[in-house]
Scaffold this motif. Structure first.
Motif, mmCIF file in Angstrom:
data_model
loop_
_atom_site.group_PDB
_atom_site.id
_atom_site.type_symbol
_atom_site.label_atom_id
_atom_site.label_comp_id
_atom_site.label_asym_id
_atom_site.label_seq_id
_atom_site.Cartn_x
_atom_site.Cartn_y
_atom_site.Cartn_z
ATOM 1 N N CYS A 1 0.842 -1.196 0.000
ATOM 2 C CA CYS A 1 0.000 0.000 0.000
ATOM 3 C C CYS A 1 0.880 1.249 0.000
ATOM 4 O O CYS A 1 1.743 1.382 0.855
ATOM 5 N N GLY B 1 0.051 4.088 0.898
ATOM 6 C CA GLY B 1 -0.297 4.905 2.058
ATOM 7 C C GLY B 1 0.469 4.506 3.312
ATOM 8 O O GLY B 1 1.084 5.328 3.974
ATOM 9 N N CYS B 2 0.458 3.198 3.639
ATOM 10 C CA CYS B 2 1.048 2.767 4.916
ATOM 11 C C CYS B 2 2.207 1.782 4.719
ATOM 12 O O CYS B 2 2.793 1.325 5.703
ATOM 13 N N GLU C 1 2.195 -1.218 4.105
ATOM 14 C CA GLU C 1 1.890 -2.582 4.533
ATOM 15 C C GLU C 1 1.735 -3.480 3.304
ATOM 16 O O GLU C 1 1.343 -3.016 2.235
ATOM 17 N N CYS D 1 -7.456 0.678 1.129
ATOM 18 C CA CYS D 1 -6.597 -0.100 2.028
ATOM 19 C C CYS D 1 -7.310 -0.362 3.356
ATOM 20 O O CYS D 1 -7.786 0.574 3.999
ATOM 21 N N ALA E 1 -5.990 -1.205 6.101
ATOM 22 C CA ALA E 1 -5.187 -0.768 7.252
ATOM 23 C C ALA E 1 -5.219 0.750 7.449
ATOM 24 O O ALA E 1 -5.328 1.235 8.562
ATOM 25 N N CYS E 2 -5.100 1.525 6.337
ATOM 26 C CA CYS E 2 -4.927 2.976 6.516
ATOM 27 C C CYS E 2 -5.933 3.810 5.716
ATOM 28 O O CYS E 2 -5.831 5.031 5.699
ATOM 29 N N ASP E 3 -6.886 3.174 5.026
ATOM 30 C CA ASP E 3 -7.911 3.908 4.271
ATOM 31 C C ASP E 3 -7.351 4.612 3.032
ATOM 32 O O ASP E 3 -7.966 5.538 2.510
ATOM 33 N N TYR E 4 -6.166 4.194 2.571
ATOM 34 C CA TYR E 4 -5.636 4.752 1.319
ATOM 35 C C TYR E 4 -6.584 4.406 0.169
ATOM 36 O O TYR E 4 -7.030 3.265 0.044
ATOM 37 N N ARG F 1 -7.984 12.296 1.631
ATOM 38 C CA ARG F 1 -6.604 12.566 1.204
ATOM 39 C C ARG F 1 -6.426 12.757 -0.303
ATOM 40 O O ARG F 1 -5.357 12.480 -0.854
ATOM 41 N N SER G 1 -15.776 8.447 2.462
ATOM 42 C CA SER G 1 -15.034 7.258 2.073
ATOM 43 C C SER G 1 -15.762 6.551 0.938
ATOM 44 O O SER G 1 -16.978 6.620 0.844
#
Ligand SMILES: [Zn+2]
Length: 281
Positions: free
Chosen positions: A28, A30-31, A33, A47, A49-52, A224, A264
């Motif tokens: 990802c 974003g994070c 991961e 994502c 994990a981080c909402d990317y 973002r 989102s």
């Protein structure tokens, strides 16, 4: 080995493919991961994990937002001319052929009508994969027709913008005039009492941000997303000042009153339907 092969090999190593890459797992942006690809797809390219929010194509966006099987496309076959016979690294005409083959689109916008949770809407989405989603004569014309049909058919209007390019330089003044043309159609739609929900996604820049994308009665943005006119580097070089943290992100623009809500991707369809009901359309 031919030059072509060398070129394409360089390109694949330098430019990762847009959207969610192939393969079982992926990193990802974003994070950082490592994430199971199926999981990302299940979450509409977000994502866990981080909402990317990954890029999604215009066609995929239609599938995500409109009720299944309800989309009727408008002006599908409209194609741009090449009045300036514009050439940069390669001729515009050749560039268009290549973009079409790569994206499966005729130009950078898909328009039509469909249902969102059983509410009929006029719908348009720009695709940043096609010449950066820039607005040339076809994007402007298709959007204008969509706004005009929304006016005569009394439909709520939803435009999802994903455009890094602004006005399309390859068509010169014919591109620039689209900003005024679409904006004028939106003014008439507004006078007729229409509801326009503008959804900004990563990226929404230049002449797209400076015209229809900013004119929504209700302004949504994905988390973002980069939203602005000129890029941060250009601004920094011009005004010679440090830019504030988070400059040109959805969160920054929400804080400063430019957009109404960050939505989102998973909630977008419901939020649009709810806003249509709330506004009594
Ligand atoms: Zn992530």
């Amino acid at each position: 080995m031919s030059t072509d092969n060398n070129e394409s090999r360089t390109r694949t190593t330098r430019q990762p493919k847009r959207g969610v890459p192939e393969g079982l797992f992926q990193r990802c942006p974003g994070c950082q991961e490592i994430i199971f690809r199926k999981e990302v797809e299940k979450r509409l390219g977000v994502c866990p994990a981080c909402d990317y929010h990954w890029y999604v194509s215009a066609r995929e966006r239609v599938r995500q937002v409109l009720d299944e099987g309800t989309f009727e496309e408008w002006d599908e076959n409209l194609e741009p001319g090449d009045p300036l016979e514009f050439v940069d690294v390669k001729p515009y005409a050749q560039r268009l052929v290549a973009e079409r083959a790569r994206t499966g689109l005729r130009d950078a916008v898909v328009t039509g009508t469909g249902m969102i949770r059983a509410r009929r809407v006029a719908f348009a989405v720009t695709d940043s994969a096609f010449l950066m989603g820039s607005m040339g004569s076809v994007v402007g014309e298709k959007l204008t027709r969509t706004v005009e049909r929304a006016t005569t058919q009394n439909l709520p209007l939803i435009i999802i913008s994903g455009s890094g390019g602004g006005a399309r330089m390859h068509e010169g003044i014919l591109s620039l005039m689209q900003m005024a043309k679409v904006s004028a159609a939106l003014a008439r739609y507004h006078e007729a009492g229409g509801l326009y929900i503008s959804v900004l996604t990563n990226p929404t820049m230049g002449g797209v941000a400076a015209s229809f994308a900013s004119l929504g009665d209700v302004m949504f943005a994905e988390p973002r997303a980069l939203v602005g006119f000129a890029g941060p580097r250009t601004i920094k070089a011009t005004i010679r000042l440090e830019l504030p943290k988070g400059f040109q992100t959805s969160e920054f623009l929400l804080e400063h009153g430019f957009i109404d809500r960050i939505v989102s991707r998973a909630d977008l369809k419901t939020e649009i339907a709810r806003t249509i009901d709330y506004c009594g359309k």
